[in-house]
Design a protein around this motif. Structure first.
Motif, mmCIF file in Angstrom:
data_model
loop_
_atom_site.group_PDB
_atom_site.id
_atom_site.type_symbol
_atom_site.label_atom_id
_atom_site.label_comp_id
_atom_site.label_asym_id
_atom_site.label_seq_id
_atom_site.Cartn_x
_atom_site.Cartn_y
_atom_site.Cartn_z
ATOM 1 N N CYS A 58 1.651 -12.381 -19.285
ATOM 2 C CA CYS A 58 1.156 -11.329 -18.411
ATOM 3 C C CYS A 58 0.020 -10.615 -19.171
ATOM 4 C CB CYS A 58 2.282 -10.351 -18.092
ATOM 5 S SG CYS A 58 1.717 -8.816 -17.339
ATOM 6 N N CYS A 61 1.664 -6.809 -20.131
ATOM 7 C CA CYS A 61 2.834 -6.601 -21.003
ATOM 8 C C CYS A 61 3.118 -7.780 -21.930
ATOM 9 C CB CYS A 61 4.072 -6.298 -20.161
ATOM 10 S SG CYS A 61 4.687 -7.721 -19.247
ATOM 11 N N CYS A 70 2.463 -9.724 -14.268
ATOM 12 C CA CYS A 70 3.835 -10.059 -13.869
ATOM 13 C C CYS A 70 4.373 -9.111 -12.792
ATOM 14 C CB CYS A 70 4.751 -10.062 -15.095
ATOM 15 S SG CYS A 70 5.213 -8.406 -15.654
ATOM 16 N N CYS A 73 5.147 -5.441 -13.994
ATOM 17 C CA CYS A 73 3.961 -4.589 -14.152
ATOM 18 C C CYS A 73 3.388 -4.175 -12.804
ATOM 19 C CB CYS A 73 2.897 -5.313 -14.970
ATOM 20 S SG CYS A 73 3.288 -5.399 -16.720
#
Ligand SMILES: [Zn+2]
Length: 199
Positions: A58, A61, A70, A73
């Motif tokens: 991602c 993160c 993702c 998030c």
């Protein structure tokens, strides 16, 4: 390996590269795969290929993700002002399973371990700093494991983040020393989160 037919020797050789799989287990798994139906064996092979083709980090993160950013998030219900820093994706899963944490995450992909040659610049620490500089984060919870390396990494992050004024907290020591978040039961993780202390 001369005792095996060549394709079987190849499969055993590949399986032996997996963690925790020695020659004996590799042989057992290889024979198991040989006995599987052709469609089951192909499903396994294609799942391995797909995970390599379709999964990436991602962009925010650094957890494994199918999309550029993702699901976690992108979830508007999550508290964006809190970021929980974990060493590995499996630690994130352990915390998520409790259902008690509603903020965002940041995955370091390791802990600082100079004796193993793992230095801060090999982890996603620079990306964390960049992320904090462009977001409205009020608290960073450091959830590295209570091992020597996990503690050292937590202190390193606390010092690094001090000038930003962002509150840095650490999971409470409800977790047994040297234990993995991954192996802790949910009640332990929940209380470690509740009783987190400022660093
Ligand atoms: Zn993410």
């Amino acid at each position: 390996m001369l005792h095996y037919a060549r394709p079987l020797a190849r499969l055993i050789g590949e399986l032996e590269k997996l963690p925790g799989i020695g020659p004996k287990s590799a042989q057992r798994v290889a024979y198991h795969i040989l006995r599987m139906s052709a469609s089951d064996a192909r499903a396994l092979a294609s799942a391995i290929a797909e995970v390599k083709d379709a999964i990436r980090f991602c962009s925010q993160c650094f957890n494994f993700s199918e999309a550029e950013t993702c699901q976690t998030c992108l979830d508007p219900r999550r508290t964006a002002s809190t970021i929980c820093v974990v060493a590995e994706p499996r630690d994130l899963i352990a915390i998520e399973k409790t259902g008690e944490y509603h903020g965002l995450y940041h995955v370091l992909h390791g802990v600082i371990a100079p004796q193993d040659g793992i230095m801060p610049d090999q982890l996603r620490i620079r990306e964390l700093l960049e992320r904090l500089s462009r977001s409205e984060t009020s608290e960073v919870i450091v959830a590295t494991n209570p091992t020597v390396e996990g503690e050292a990494t937590a202190l390193y992050l606390a010092r690094l983040l001090k000038p930003t004024g962002i509150k840095v907290t650490r999971l409470a020591h409800g977790l047994p020393l040297g234990a993995d978040l991954d192996y802790a039961d949910q009640a332990t993780i929940i209380s470690a989160l509740q009783w987190r202390r400022e660093l």
